[in-house]
Design a protein around this motif. Structure first.
Motif, PDB file in Angstrom:
ATOM      1  N   MET A  73       0.856  -1.171   0.000  1.00  0.00           N
ATOM      2  CA  MET A  73       0.000   0.000   0.000  1.00  0.00           C
ATOM      3  C   MET A  73       0.892   1.220   0.000  1.00  0.00           C
ATOM      4  O   MET A  73       1.819   1.309   0.771  1.00  0.00           O
ATOM      5  N   ASP A  74       0.613   2.172  -0.849  1.00  0.00           N
ATOM      6  CA  ASP A  74       1.398   3.379  -0.978  1.00  0.00           C
ATOM      7  C   ASP A  74       0.687   4.505  -0.262  1.00  0.00           C
ATOM      8  O   ASP A  74      -0.420   4.857  -0.608  1.00  0.00           O
ATOM      9  N   VAL A  75       1.331   5.054   0.765  1.00  0.00           N
ATOM     10  CA  VAL A  75       0.704   6.131   1.518  1.00  0.00           C
ATOM     11  C   VAL A  75       1.232   7.475   1.057  1.00  0.00           C
ATOM     12  O   VAL A  75       0.636   8.495   1.270  1.00  0.00           O
ATOM     13  N   ASP A  76       2.370   7.497   0.394  1.00  0.00           N
ATOM     14  CA  ASP A  76       2.958   8.738  -0.086  1.00  0.00           C
ATOM     15  C   ASP A  76       2.855   8.814  -1.594  1.00  0.00           C
ATOM     16  O   ASP A  76       2.327   7.935  -2.229  1.00  0.00           O
ATOM     17  N   GLY A  77       3.429   9.837  -2.141  1.00  0.00           N
ATOM     18  CA  GLY A  77       3.521   9.937  -3.597  1.00  0.00           C
ATOM     19  C   GLY A  77       2.465  10.849  -4.165  1.00  0.00           C
ATOM     20  O   GLY A  77       1.420  11.078  -3.583  1.00  0.00           O
ATOM     21  N   GLY A  78       2.750  11.352  -5.329  1.00  0.00           N
ATOM     22  CA  GLY A  78       1.834  12.274  -5.981  1.00  0.00           C
ATOM     23  C   GLY A  78       0.811  11.555  -6.828  1.00  0.00           C
ATOM     24  O   GLY A  78       0.787  10.331  -6.897  1.00  0.00           O
ATOM     25  N   ARG A  81       6.443   0.274 -10.678  1.00  0.00           N
ATOM     26  CA  ARG A  81       5.371   0.182  -9.679  1.00  0.00           C
ATOM     27  C   ARG A  81       4.495  -1.019  -9.989  1.00  0.00           C
ATOM     28  O   ARG A  81       4.450  -1.508 -11.111  1.00  0.00           O
ATOM     29  N   ALA A  82       3.770  -1.466  -9.002  1.00  0.00           N
ATOM     30  CA  ALA A  82       2.840  -2.578  -9.176  1.00  0.00           C
ATOM     31  C   ALA A  82       1.738  -2.190 -10.164  1.00  0.00           C
ATOM     32  O   ALA A  82       1.465  -1.017 -10.396  1.00  0.00           O
ATOM     33  N   ARG A  83       1.084  -3.222 -10.711  1.00  0.00           N
ATOM     34  CA  ARG A  83      -0.036  -3.010 -11.627  1.00  0.00           C
ATOM     35  C   ARG A  83      -1.213  -2.339 -10.951  1.00  0.00           C
ATOM     36  O   ARG A  83      -2.047  -1.705 -11.590  1.00  0.00           O
ATOM     37  N   PHE A  84      -1.328  -2.514  -9.646  1.00  0.00           N
ATOM     38  CA  PHE A  84      -2.429  -1.933  -8.886  1.00  0.00           C
ATOM     39  C   PHE A  84      -1.876  -1.437  -7.565  1.00  0.00           C
ATOM     40  O   PHE A  84      -1.019  -2.061  -6.968  1.00  0.00           O
ATOM     41  N   ASP A  85      -2.394  -0.315  -7.117  1.00  0.00           N
ATOM     42  CA  ASP A  85      -1.947   0.233  -5.849  1.00  0.00           C
ATOM     43  C   ASP A  85      -3.106   0.950  -5.171  1.00  0.00           C
ATOM     44  O   ASP A  85      -4.040   1.394  -5.833  1.00  0.00           O
ATOM     45  N   VAL A  86      -2.993   1.046  -3.863  1.00  0.00           N
ATOM     46  CA  VAL A  86      -3.977   1.764  -3.063  1.00  0.00           C
ATOM     47  C   VAL A  86      -3.225   2.800  -2.247  1.00  0.00           C
ATOM     48  O   VAL A  86      -2.278   2.463  -1.541  1.00  0.00           O
ATOM     49  N   ARG A  87      -3.650   4.038  -2.375  1.00  0.00           N
ATOM     50  CA  ARG A  87      -3.108   5.101  -1.534  1.00  0.00           C
ATOM     51  C   ARG A  87      -4.189   5.477  -0.541  1.00  0.00           C
ATOM     52  O   ARG A  87      -5.359   5.593  -0.895  1.00  0.00           O
ATOM     53  N   VAL A  88      -3.785   5.695   0.697  1.00  0.00           N
ATOM     54  CA  VAL A  88      -4.722   6.034   1.761  1.00  0.00           C
ATOM     55  C   VAL A  88      -4.455   7.470   2.192  1.00  0.00           C
ATOM     56  O   VAL A  88      -3.308   7.859   2.392  1.00  0.00           O
ATOM     57  N   GLY A 122     -12.923  10.386  11.064  1.00  0.00           N
ATOM     58  CA  GLY A 122     -13.545   9.107  10.784  1.00  0.00           C
ATOM     59  C   GLY A 122     -13.786   8.839   9.314  1.00  0.00           C
ATOM     60  O   GLY A 122     -14.411   7.849   8.965  1.00  0.00           O
ATOM     61  N   VAL A 123     -13.295   9.721   8.447  1.00  0.00           N
ATOM     62  CA  VAL A 123     -13.466   9.541   7.005  1.00  0.00           C
ATOM     63  C   VAL A 123     -12.093   9.269   6.390  1.00  0.00           C
ATOM     64  O   VAL A 123     -11.129   9.979   6.653  1.00  0.00           O
ATOM     65  N   VAL A 124     -12.039   8.223   5.583  1.00  0.00           N
ATOM     66  CA  VAL A 124     -10.800   7.816   4.923  1.00  0.00           C
ATOM     67  C   VAL A 124     -11.061   7.725   3.429  1.00  0.00           C
ATOM     68  O   VAL A 124     -12.122   7.270   3.001  1.00  0.00           O
ATOM     69  N   VAL A 125     -10.078   8.160   2.639  1.00  0.00           N
ATOM     70  CA  VAL A 125     -10.162   8.046   1.188  1.00  0.00           C
ATOM     71  C   VAL A 125      -9.154   6.993   0.744  1.00  0.00           C
ATOM     72  O   VAL A 125      -7.979   7.050   1.125  1.00  0.00           O
ATOM     73  N   LEU A 126      -9.627   6.028  -0.031  1.00  0.00           N
ATOM     74  CA  LEU A 126      -8.760   5.030  -0.647  1.00  0.00           C
ATOM     75  C   LEU A 126      -8.683   5.361  -2.129  1.00  0.00           C
ATOM     76  O   LEU A 126      -9.690   5.298  -2.827  1.00  0.00           O
ATOM     77  N   GLU A 127      -7.509   5.743  -2.589  1.00  0.00           N
ATOM     78  CA  GLU A 127      -7.312   6.071  -3.999  1.00  0.00           C
ATOM     79  C   GLU A 127      -6.779   4.839  -4.718  1.00  0.00           C
ATOM     80  O   GLU A 127      -5.685   4.370  -4.405  1.00  0.00           O
ATOM     81  N   LEU A 128      -7.576   4.309  -5.648  1.00  0.00           N
ATOM     82  CA  LEU A 128      -7.196   3.109  -6.381  1.00  0.00           C
ATOM     83  C   LEU A 128      -6.583   3.503  -7.714  1.00  0.00           C
ATOM     84  O   LEU A 128      -7.086   4.392  -8.383  1.00  0.00           O
ATOM     85  N   GLY A 129      -5.527   2.797  -8.093  1.00  0.00           N
ATOM     86  CA  GLY A 129      -4.902   3.080  -9.375  1.00  0.00           C
ATOM     87  C   GLY A 129      -4.438   1.814 -10.059  1.00  0.00           C
ATOM     88  O   GLY A 129      -3.944   0.898  -9.415  1.00  0.00           O
TER      89      GLY A 129
END
Length: 137
Positions: free
Chosen positions: A1-6, A15-22, A29-36
């Motif tokens: 899981m990638d927490v940093d990066g632009g 980079r992996a074929r799929f990644d999740v940035r948090v 109490g609100v979290v955003v999961l950015e899928l790529g």
């Protein structure tokens, strides 16, 4: 899981074929999961891990704007995550669905199950999403 990066960090060579940035949402109490990338049978583990890690959140907004592909495994992972969040009184919403992912959600009927927003900013601006199913765009 990638927490940093632009933006587009998962598109960089090596980079992996799929990644999740948090990232945190705009409220407690609100979290955003950015899928790529491509969400499928071989790449779904980071999504499952991110949902598990943030299962106590009040709300998870899944930003799909950089998701180029999603198969039935990815769809099932999102549906299961939504159910788990509902069981604990939380919500899981989608934002930024783009073709061909949006088309897959339409064809399967899954789009009607989720509250879907045009983009993450609109999702986070919704002051009090209602419990239950389908949403708006």
């Amino acid at each position: 899981m990638d927490v940093d990066g632009g933006a587009g960090a998962w598109r960089k060579p090596g980079r992996a074929r799929f990644d999740v940035r948090v990232r945190p949402g705009t409220a407690d109490g609100v979290v955003v999961l950015e899928l790529g990338g491509e969400l499928d049978h071989d790449t779904v583990a980071p999504l499952r891990e991110a949902v598990e890690e943030h299962a106590r959140a009040r709300r998870i907004v899944v930003d799909c704007s950089d998701l180029g592909f999603c198969d039935s495994t990815g769809l099932n992972a999102l549906l299961k995550a939504r159910l788990r969040m509902r069981e604990t009184g939380g919500r899981l919403d989608l934002a930024g669905l783009r073709p061909p992912v949006d088309r897959m959600f339409d064809i399967t009927g899954a789009r009607a199950v989720f509250r879907v927003y045009e983009d993450t900013a609109r999702a986070l601006a919704d002051p009090a999403p209602h419990a239950g199913g389908a949403g708006h765009d």
